[in-house]
Design an enzyme around this catalytic site. Sequence first.
Site, short mmCIF file in Angstrom:
data_model
loop_
_atom_site.label_atom_id
_atom_site.label_comp_id
_atom_site.label_asym_id
_atom_site.label_seq_id
_atom_site.Cartn_x
_atom_site.Cartn_y
_atom_site.Cartn_z
N PHE A 91 -25.27 -21.84 -46.05
CA PHE A 91 -25.21 -20.49 -45.50
C PHE A 91 -26.44 -19.68 -45.93
CE2 PHE A 91 -23.55 -16.05 -45.60
CZ PHE A 91 -23.17 -15.96 -44.26
N ASN A 189 -18.53 -13.86 -51.34
CA ASN A 189 -18.77 -13.61 -49.91
C ASN A 189 -18.15 -14.79 -49.18
OD1 ASN A 189 -19.65 -12.92 -47.39
ND2 ASN A 189 -21.78 -13.50 -47.73
N PRO A 190 -16.84 -14.74 -48.95
CA PRO A 190 -16.13 -15.89 -48.39
C PRO A 190 -16.28 -15.96 -46.88
CG PRO A 190 -14.61 -14.09 -48.66
CD PRO A 190 -15.95 -13.59 -49.16
#
Length: 253
Positions: A91, A189-190
């Site tokens: 990510f 920050n899922p």
Amino acid sequence: MILQQLLEETPSSLTSHGIEEASLEADLLLMKAVGLDRSRLYSSPKRPVTLEEREALGQDLARRLGGEPWPYICGYREFYGLNLVVRPGVFIPRPETELLVELALELARSLHSDRPLRIADVGTGSGAIAISLAAHLPQALVYATDVSTQAIETARLNCERHRLEKRVIVLEGNLLEPVPEAVDIVVSNPPYVPRAEIPHLPREVRFEPREALDGGEDGLEVVRSLIPQALAKLRKGGGLIVEVSPTQRREVC
């Protein structure tokens, strides 16, 4: 071919494919291909371009026109003043997540304890949050967890690059399960995008790992699992800081 031709052609190609910051990204692509900074790029318009440089630019331009995000092409992303390695399958950290770091730093500095500060960064990805916190909190030990082997490898590499591998402990596993002790702060920050919305995300975002985006039916599947784990793991007076969509705020609270 000379550099001036590429300075004209590259932004036009990007613009024709709907890339918003075409001028900026053209400069970045050219700087990478020919090995010049921006000032030298524009001060050398008649510089000949080698075949190898043209081929390198062509390959990177094709990737970008295909929707691949620029950080994957150049291999790095700046976050909270730090230069971090990013790779496909990991990510890409966002500027808005810097607010999470600021809030965690504020909370950390408000805690008065005779014990060393302990922090857990859940779903660390590239390690951006964990490394930023460790860099600004020299008294802290940060545990960084992720289920992705690619993310774990990238986070460890970034820890080494910033010489923080002794204070950022990267652990592979689900949420807080690998963390061996109680902590003062849990940050995360899922994935919080509702599953049905993923096909409608911008093309660049859909290049990123689905597991870092997919938050289940309503986007809160991971958050629902994280909250009880955090309550069990937090020391008295500690706090949980989680990034979610503004539309999810009420439900999360």
